[in-house]
Scaffold this motif. Structure first.
Motif, PDB file in Angstrom:
ATOM      1  N   LEU A 188       0.832  -1.198  -0.189  1.00 41.00           N
ATOM      2  CA  LEU A 188       0.213  -0.108  -0.076  1.00 41.00           C
ATOM      3  C   LEU A 188       0.643   1.181   0.244  1.00 41.00           C
ATOM      4  O   LEU A 188       0.264   2.321  -0.295  1.00 41.00           O
ATOM      5  N   ASN A 189       1.958   1.358   0.368  1.00 37.32           N
ATOM      6  CA  ASN A 189       2.999   2.354   0.787  1.00 37.32           C
ATOM      7  C   ASN A 189       4.383   1.910   0.148  1.00 37.32           C
ATOM      8  O   ASN A 189       5.221   1.512   1.073  1.00 37.32           O
ATOM      9  N   GLU A 190       4.797   1.772  -0.768  1.00 35.21           N
ATOM     10  CA  GLU A 190       5.985   1.453  -1.470  1.00 35.21           C
ATOM     11  C   GLU A 190       7.020   2.238  -0.941  1.00 35.21           C
ATOM     12  O   GLU A 190       8.143   2.075  -1.341  1.00 35.21           O
ATOM     13  N   LEU A 191       6.895   3.500  -0.612  1.00 38.59           N
ATOM     14  CA  LEU A 191       7.711   4.358  -0.027  1.00 38.59           C
ATOM     15  C   LEU A 191       8.369   4.182   1.385  1.00 38.59           C
ATOM     16  O   LEU A 191       9.291   4.727   1.684  1.00 38.59           O
ATOM     17  N   GLU A 192       7.856   3.005   1.918  1.00 46.86           N
ATOM     18  CA  GLU A 192       8.256   2.850   3.030  1.00 46.86           C
ATOM     19  C   GLU A 192       8.954   1.438   3.114  1.00 46.86           C
ATOM     20  O   GLU A 192       8.373   0.476   2.698  1.00 46.86           O
ATOM     21  N   VAL A 193       9.952   1.283   3.917  1.00 44.43           N
ATOM     22  CA  VAL A 193      10.579  -0.216   3.995  1.00 44.43           C
ATOM     23  C   VAL A 193      10.726  -0.220   5.563  1.00 44.43           C
ATOM     24  O   VAL A 193      11.566   0.331   6.150  1.00 44.43           O
TER      25      VAL A 193
END
Length: 224
Positions: A40-45
């Protein structure tokens, strides 16, 4: 020739063991044992280690939060903490024991037996440290694989995957074990090649006419 081979084996074993010990210490404290990418939020790892969980965002900000109570952790993380700390301590002990036992080290040069025992003890400590590193890393990796392929979890739920520290821990354990084995083998070969102490020789004797034992005529002037 054998002495040069033994010196090279000791130097190589010590180098491998030191590299493995440093890598094991790094593996213990970096929060990179597991990684998680959110669909859902590929900007966070998300990354997780033995001590904390971190979130890395695209703009470069990293936010870390320590785990809660030690008793509230899963068994794999609790045991992994203890074993990794044990591995780091054994690695340090191995350095302190093996260094004076190296052939290029001037300490205890007049006591080769003590140097061999120190080298053998240092190799054993390094080998045990390697096992103590491989066990928790492999256990966490095994649980990660089980959770990833768990059919009871819906597909929409993100799954944890291997982090960089997992592979670093495997290399660290292999280096520690190989280094300790080389040091132990070099110590055993040095013991096998050491000649025994010469036996004390007594002056030859001859039997006198009365059946008694008398010194040899050549050594008669040595007898008072």
């Amino acid at each position: 020739m054998a002495g040069s081979w033994r010196a090279m084996a000791q130097a190589g074993g010590m180098l491998l063991a030191l590299l493995g010990w440093v890598s094991s210490c790094v593996t213990t404290f970096v929060p990179l044992w597991k990684s998680l990418n959110l669909d859902l939020n590929e900007l966070e790892v998300w990354t997780m280690g033995l001590w904390q969980v971190c979130i890395a965002r695209e703009e470069g900000a990293v936010e870390c939060r320590a785990h809660g109570s030690f008793l509230a952790l899963p068994p794999a993380l609790r045991v992994s903490r203890l074993l990794m700390c044990l591995s780091n301590g054994l690695g340090l002990l191995g350095c302190l024991l093996a260094a004076p036992g190296l052939e290029g080290w001037r300490a205890c040069e007049d006591r080769p037996g003590l140097k061999r025992r120190l080298l053998l003890a240092g190799g054993a400590a390094f080998g045990t440290a390697g096992m103590a590193t491989l066990a928790p890393v492999s256990w966490v990796a095994y649980n990660t694989v089980l959770d990833f392929w768990d059919d009871t979890v819906p597909d929409i739920v993100p799954r944890w995957e291997f982090g960089e520290a997992t592979f670093l821990g495997w290399f660290a354990g292999a280096f520690l074990t190989a280094g300790g084995l080389l040091l132990a083998c070099s110590a055993c070969s040095a013991r096998a090649e050491t000649p025994p102490d010469p036996a004390c020789r007594q002056p030859p004797a001859v039997w006198g006419p009365a059946g008694g034992c008398h010194p040899h005529p050549r050594n008669a002037d040595l007898v008072i």
